[in-house]
Design a protein around this motif. Sequence first.
Motif, PDB file in Angstrom:
ATOM      1  N   ASN A   1     -18.103  12.953  -0.501  1.00 34.49           N
ATOM      2  CA  ASN A   1     -17.457  14.172  -0.019  1.00 34.49           C
ATOM      3  C   ASN A   1     -16.918  14.022   1.404  1.00 34.49           C
ATOM      4  OD1 ASN A   1     -16.531  16.781  -0.221  1.00 34.49           O
ATOM      5  ND2 ASN A   1     -18.412  17.685   0.600  1.00 34.49           N
ATOM      6  N   HIS A   2     -16.515  12.781   1.734  1.00 39.34           N
ATOM      7  CA  HIS A   2     -15.919  12.541   3.050  1.00 39.34           C
ATOM      8  C   HIS A   2     -15.069  11.276   2.924  1.00 39.34           C
ATOM      9  CE1 HIS A   2     -15.296  11.637   7.201  1.00 39.34           C
ATOM     10  NE2 HIS A   2     -16.062  12.616   7.620  1.00 39.34           N
ATOM     11  N   ALA A   3     -13.732  11.465   2.909  1.00 39.75           N
ATOM     12  CA  ALA A   3     -12.830  10.345   2.582  1.00 39.75           C
ATOM     13  C   ALA A   3     -12.984   9.165   3.530  1.00 39.75           C
ATOM     14  CB  ALA A   3     -11.380  10.832   2.587  1.00 39.75           C
ATOM     15  N   GLU A   4     -13.148   9.424   4.809  1.00 39.59           N
ATOM     16  CA  GLU A   4     -13.227   8.307   5.751  1.00 39.59           C
ATOM     17  C   GLU A   4     -14.506   7.502   5.527  1.00 39.59           C
ATOM     18  OE1 GLU A   4     -12.823  10.202   9.521  1.00 39.59           O
ATOM     19  OE2 GLU A   4     -10.707  10.641   9.213  1.00 39.59           O
TER      20      GLU A   4
ATOM     21  N   ASP B   1     -16.105   7.407   2.615  1.00 38.61           N
ATOM     22  CA  ASP B   1     -15.931   6.740   1.318  1.00 38.61           C
ATOM     23  C   ASP B   1     -15.142   5.445   1.481  1.00 38.61           C
ATOM     24  OD1 ASP B   1     -17.220   8.927   0.358  1.00 38.61           O
ATOM     25  OD2 ASP B   1     -15.494   9.787  -0.689  1.00 38.61           O
ATOM     26  N   LYS B   2     -14.091   5.509   2.301  1.00 39.43           N
ATOM     27  CA  LYS B   2     -13.265   4.318   2.542  1.00 39.43           C
ATOM     28  C   LYS B   2     -14.113   3.226   3.186  1.00 39.43           C
ATOM     29  CE  LYS B   2      -9.183   2.869   5.196  1.00 39.43           C
ATOM     30  NZ  LYS B   2      -9.844   2.105   6.265  1.00 39.43           N
ATOM     31  N   HIS B   3     -14.944   3.606   4.130  1.00 38.96           N
ATOM     32  CA  HIS B   3     -15.795   2.647   4.811  1.00 38.96           C
ATOM     33  C   HIS B   3     -16.803   2.026   3.832  1.00 38.96           C
ATOM     34  CE1 HIS B   3     -18.553   1.788   8.539  1.00 38.96           C
ATOM     35  NE2 HIS B   3     -17.987   0.711   8.059  1.00 38.96           N
TER      36      HIS B   3
ATOM     37  N   LYS C   1     -16.625   1.908   0.575  1.00 35.57           N
ATOM     38  CA  LYS C   1     -15.971   1.118  -0.472  1.00 35.57           C
ATOM     39  C   LYS C   1     -15.340  -0.155   0.084  1.00 35.57           C
ATOM     40  CE  LYS C   1     -13.851   4.877  -2.212  1.00 35.57           C
ATOM     41  NZ  LYS C   1     -12.779   5.523  -2.998  1.00 35.57           N
TER      42      LYS C   1
END
Lengths: 190, 207
Positions: free
Chosen positions: A83-86, A88-90, A92
Amino acid sequence: MKAKFIKGLALASALSVAPTYAADYVIDSKGAHASIQFRISHLGTSWLTGRFNTFTGAFSYDAENPAASSVNVEVDVTSFDSNHAERDKHIKGDEFLDVSKFPKATFKSTSFTPNEEGGVMKGMLTLYGQTKEIAIDVQKVGEGKDPWGGYRAGFSGTVELTPKDFGMTYNLGPAAETVYLDLNIEGIRQ
Amino acid sequence: MNIQCDAANNHQVGYLQSMVFHRKLINDQSSYGWGHILLHWLIAFAIIGLYPLGLYIETLDYYDPAYRTIPYWHKSIGALIIFALVFRVLWRVLNKPPAPLPQPERMKQLAKLAHLMLYALLILTLVSGYLISTADGRSIEVFSWFNIPALPFAFDNQEDIAGEIHFFAATALISISSLHALAALKHHFIDKDTTLTRMLALHEDPQ
């Protein structure tokens, strides 16, 4: 040609009516009556939670013979969602799950030891390209007919994972060395 | 029309005076106005600063005291460039840049292509950066002055895909910017023309 077809059909039907000691269930990921959630301590002050949105799997279970239970699950690691794109990007990215290299995680059970609440499901988890044995504490939630003509069985489970064991060494602090997976698995009998 | 008359008058004034006090806000046929010059350097310095900052963010340790502030600055400054760029594009459309200085046709075309790519890559870098941080519907907080909202829709793995594009577009942008700077130096030192000085507001080309 026709003979071959009939032979094939006979073989197929023989296989499908072969006695099964455990009923086969498909995990209801389609109806999202199943979830793979995780939680990890944030600095020792709170729990950060998230989940893997996409996965498929199947299990075998028979209340009369629980020791024969088995499960196979394949998780789309790219569906990681906190629930936090930044973040999640980190996560992943290559410092953690590195999903471009390891987009799939799988779990294949090897044994099930029943106990009073449910049992302990052992199996091999492949994550981040590494395969390790893990143990899932399983509780049976319930089973029975659903209102739409089907039959369902459901379990919950918890797993403790150490990302470092799988090769993820990014330092999140001493409180965050263990990730807990909370599993809710409902299957539809086939 | 008025603009051009003013500019023509301007050129009759002495060089020193015209350099600082009589330079117009807008471009004329041979020189850049303050508007164009300021927008050019504002965006130039911002991207020169943001690129290494962006690379540095990737290396930050979770316990680094700057773990939260540097991404915040990077995003805030980046968001401000979006506004500067929109303003610059409008400015450029409404106010033609001066005629290109004489050089071989081939070089003219190359310069034009490079300028076009700089604009395209800048847009791509900014849009992809915006799409990373807004992929979950969060808005981008710009120095706690105001927020830029997310789009009402998102695509699968938006933060990852936008992240890849952001890195490659920014790297291409900084590379072509370097070529652009080298070309300006080549014009200044080898061709000895006013390409660089007129963008530095140091030269008033007499008509």
